[in-house]
Design a protein around this motif. Structure first.
Motif, mmCIF file in Angstrom:
data_model
loop_
_atom_site.group_PDB
_atom_site.id
_atom_site.type_symbol
_atom_site.label_atom_id
_atom_site.label_comp_id
_atom_site.label_asym_id
_atom_site.label_seq_id
_atom_site.Cartn_x
_atom_site.Cartn_y
_atom_site.Cartn_z
ATOM 1 N N ALA A 1 18.017 -7.538 3.331
ATOM 2 C CA ALA A 1 16.706 -7.986 2.845
ATOM 3 C C ALA A 1 15.613 -7.895 3.908
ATOM 4 N N GLY A 2 15.916 -8.299 5.153
ATOM 5 C CA GLY A 2 14.880 -8.367 6.170
ATOM 6 C C GLY A 2 14.431 -7.030 6.721
ATOM 7 N N VAL A 3 15.203 -5.956 6.463
ATOM 8 C CA VAL A 3 14.850 -4.646 7.014
ATOM 9 C C VAL A 3 13.520 -4.169 6.441
ATOM 10 N N ARG A 4 13.256 -4.475 5.187
ATOM 11 C CA ARG A 4 12.011 -4.016 4.569
ATOM 12 C C ARG A 4 10.791 -4.577 5.295
ATOM 13 N N GLN A 5 10.819 -5.849 5.595
ATOM 14 C CA GLN A 5 9.691 -6.456 6.290
ATOM 15 C C GLN A 5 9.547 -5.901 7.702
ATOM 16 N N MET A 6 10.688 -5.678 8.378
ATOM 17 C CA MET A 6 10.650 -5.107 9.727
ATOM 18 C C MET A 6 10.059 -3.701 9.710
ATOM 19 N N GLU A 7 10.514 -2.877 8.770
ATOM 20 C CA GLU A 7 9.999 -1.520 8.685
ATOM 21 C C GLU A 7 8.531 -1.509 8.267
ATOM 22 N N GLY A 8 8.157 -2.412 7.343
ATOM 23 C CA GLY A 8 6.754 -2.483 6.932
ATOM 24 C C GLY A 8 5.836 -2.828 8.088
ATOM 25 N N THR A 9 6.264 -3.760 8.937
ATOM 26 C CA THR A 9 5.464 -4.125 10.109
ATOM 27 C C THR A 9 5.338 -2.940 11.068
ATOM 28 N N ALA A 10 6.432 -2.207 11.271
ATOM 29 C CA ALA A 10 6.395 -1.048 12.163
ATOM 30 C C ALA A 10 5.441 0.019 11.628
ATOM 31 N N VAL A 11 5.481 0.255 10.314
ATOM 32 C CA VAL A 11 4.584 1.259 9.725
ATOM 33 C C VAL A 11 3.123 0.834 9.890
ATOM 34 N N LYS A 12 2.836 -0.421 9.636
ATOM 35 C CA LYS A 12 1.451 -0.898 9.750
ATOM 36 C C LYS A 12 0.925 -0.760 11.178
ATOM 37 N N GLU A 13 1.773 -1.089 12.151
ATOM 38 C CA GLU A 13 1.328 -1.079 13.545
ATOM 39 C C GLU A 13 1.269 0.330 14.137
ATOM 40 N N LEU A 14 2.218 1.210 13.768
ATOM 41 C CA LEU A 14 2.350 2.503 14.430
ATOM 42 C C LEU A 14 1.833 3.681 13.611
ATOM 43 N N LEU A 15 1.909 3.604 12.286
ATOM 44 C CA LEU A 15 1.497 4.732 11.446
ATOM 45 C C LEU A 15 0.209 4.464 10.681
ATOM 46 N N GLY A 16 0.004 3.210 10.261
ATOM 47 C CA GLY A 16 -1.165 2.917 9.423
ATOM 48 C C GLY A 16 -0.969 3.476 8.022
ATOM 49 N N GLY A 17 -2.016 4.022 7.459
ATOM 50 C CA GLY A 17 -1.922 4.590 6.125
ATOM 51 C C GLY A 17 -2.122 3.552 5.043
ATOM 52 N N PRO A 18 -1.859 3.919 3.782
ATOM 53 C CA PRO A 18 -2.100 3.000 2.659
ATOM 54 C C PRO A 18 -1.293 1.712 2.744
ATOM 55 N N LEU A 19 -0.119 1.751 3.377
ATOM 56 C CA LEU A 19 0.708 0.548 3.427
ATOM 57 C C LEU A 19 0.068 -0.559 4.251
ATOM 58 N N ALA A 20 -0.861 -0.219 5.140
ATOM 59 C CA ALA A 20 -1.486 -1.222 5.996
ATOM 60 C C ALA A 20 -2.241 -2.267 5.188
ATOM 61 N N ALA A 21 -2.710 -1.903 3.994
ATOM 62 C CA ALA A 21 -3.463 -2.842 3.160
ATOM 63 C C ALA A 21 -2.579 -3.560 2.143
ATOM 64 N N MET A 22 -1.265 -3.347 2.192
ATOM 65 C CA MET A 22 -0.349 -3.940 1.216
ATOM 66 C C MET A 22 0.472 -5.048 1.849
ATOM 67 N N ASN A 23 0.912 -5.942 0.993
ATOM 68 C CA ASN A 23 1.824 -6.993 1.421
ATOM 69 C C ASN A 23 3.253 -6.479 1.298
ATOM 70 N N VAL A 24 4.007 -6.571 2.381
ATOM 71 C CA VAL A 24 5.396 -6.090 2.383
ATOM 72 C C VAL A 24 6.304 -7.301 2.563
ATOM 73 N N PRO A 25 6.762 -7.903 1.478
ATOM 74 C CA PRO A 25 7.635 -9.070 1.603
ATOM 75 C C PRO A 25 9.083 -8.669 1.854
ATOM 76 N N VAL A 26 9.938 -9.642 2.027
ATOM 77 C CA VAL A 26 11.371 -9.400 2.146
ATOM 78 C C VAL A 26 11.882 -8.819 0.829
ATOM 79 N N ALA A 27 12.769 -7.834 0.921
ATOM 80 C CA ALA A 27 13.307 -7.193 -0.287
ATOM 81 C C ALA A 27 14.263 -8.151 -0.987
ATOM 82 N N ARG A 28 13.924 -8.531 -2.222
ATOM 83 C CA ARG A 28 14.766 -9.470 -2.971
ATOM 84 C C ARG A 28 15.374 -8.844 -4.221
#
Length: 388
Positions: free
Chosen positions: A46-73
């Motif tokens: 479950a927690g990998v999604r949030q970890m990867e989302g944070t990495a994408v926002k910080e290092l890649l940016g793009g459309p995901l930066a404006a989205m909420n990436v919660p824990v995968a449930r």
């Protein structure tokens, strides 16, 4: 990052494949291919999604930066994360390997024409190239390698930034849940706004009229002025209590969320209205004492806003208030003579009637307000089952 994260998978598979019966190309293929499903399985955590989302926002940016990436449930969110995690790791290995191999290779090509490199032996495979004009293609080829590496990094980064929302972005279920949460917050804000408007607005209207009446009779009727000032103090104190309650709700402070007034507190409201100079004729059925608390609270606010509207728009005119219970419904009537020219009406009623209508709608009741035979009448009917 992807290359670094994939290394443990390779090391583990090398240890496991070594003593296995797989030999030659089969063992190499197992070490290369098995990390793909292994990374997918890891991404199901479950927690990998949030970890990867944070990495994408910080290092890649793009459309995901404006989205909420919660824990995968949900299973859908976990599968998307697993596929993304495997893609991330293997693209990272390609970029990492190119970053390690291409820079030194480009450097060798760039300086090759200027050094002997031990190729003076005619038997060396590089001897012919070293002693031909083609050796001067080395520096441009080295530069091309650097450009190719930079291009690979940019293309990989931008491609992953575009693909990230497809794998890590909100699922349809999460979008619906987020919209429901926003709707609930908006409804709560509107409810708090109604509470402030009805309670504090009524108190300020009463205080304004009481203060005006006290100032006009201060010299010739000090007893009435003293009574009006006492009523002003009580109204202001009640308004502060209501304001403290609303602020407590905003702060989620349980110590400040005092009980809200109900129809059991109607006498205080009636007395405040009369002290303001309004001739109020009111009647309340005895059965009102047994109605559900939720209906009683909302009915109190409806009566309060109805009397406030009469004070604001009609002034000191006789007001009729009737509260009855019949056929499992609570009926409220507030009526007063129309002030001003006969053709003048108060269509719309400002925010007060809008707030009343919202309360009535929440309780699945009915409301009618408007001029009727020289009177402004507000009639509200609430089903008692709404408070269950």
């Amino acid at each position: 990052m992807g290359a670094a994260l994939l290394m443990p998978y390779w090391f583990l598979l090398m240890v496991l494949v070594g003593p296995s019966p797989l030999k030659g190309p089969w063992s190499v293929g197992a070490v290369v291919l098995l990390p793909i499903p292994a990374a997918v399985v890891t991404g199901l955590v479950a927690g990998v999604r949030q970890m990867e989302g944070t990495a994408v926002k910080e290092l890649l940016g793009g459309p995901l930066a404006a989205m909420n990436v919660p824990v995968a449930r949900t299973l859908r969110a976990r599968l998307g994360t697993g596929l993304w995690f495997s893609l991330h790791l293997h693209v990272g290995v390609v970029v990492g390997a190119a970053s390690l191999a291409l820079p030194p290779f480009a450097l060798v090509l760039a300086v090759f024409p200027f050094f002997g490199w031990g190729v003076d032996d005619p038997r060396s495979p590089l001897y012919a190239w070293k002693h031909s004009p083609y050796q001067w293609l080395g520096p441009p080829a080295g530069l091309a390698c650097v450009v190719a590496l930079l291009g690979l990094i940019v293309v990989a980064g931008r491609t992953l930034a575009v693909l990230a929302p497809r794998f890590l972005g909100p699922t349809p279920e999460e979008r619906v849940a987020e919209l429901e949460e926003q709707a609930a917050k908006l409804a709560e804000r509107n409810r708090l706004a109604r509470e402030l408007h009805d309670s504090v607005g009524h108190a300020l209207s009463v205080v304004t009229l009481q203060a005006g009446a006290a100032s006009r009779v201060l010299d010739r009727d000090p007893d009435f002025a003293r009574e009006a000032l006492t009523a002003i103090e009580e109204s202001a104190r009640a308004a502060l209590a209501d304001l403290d309650h609303v602020l407590g709700l905003l702060r989620e402070d349980k110590a400040r969320t005092t009980p809200q007034p109900t129809l059991a507190d109607l006498e205080r409201l009636v007395e405040q209205t009369r002290i303001a100079g309004v001739e109020l004729d009111h009647g309340v059925d005895a059965a009102v004492a047994g109605i559900p608390a939720a209906v009683s609270r909302e009915a109190y606010r409806i009566v309060q806003e109805g009397l406030t509207n009469a004070l604001r728009h009609a002034g000191k005119v006789p007001v009729t208030l009737r509260i009855t219970v019949a056929d499992d419904r609570l009926n409220v009537l507030v009526a007063n003579p129309l002030s001003g020219p006969p053709g003048r009406t108060r269509a719309g009623g400002g925010r007060g009637l809008g707030g009343i209508r919202e309360r009535v709608t929440v309780l699945r009741g009915e409301m009618a307000a408007g001029p009727v035979r020289g009177e402004w009448r507000m009639e509200v009917s609430l089903p008692l089952m709404s408070g269950a």
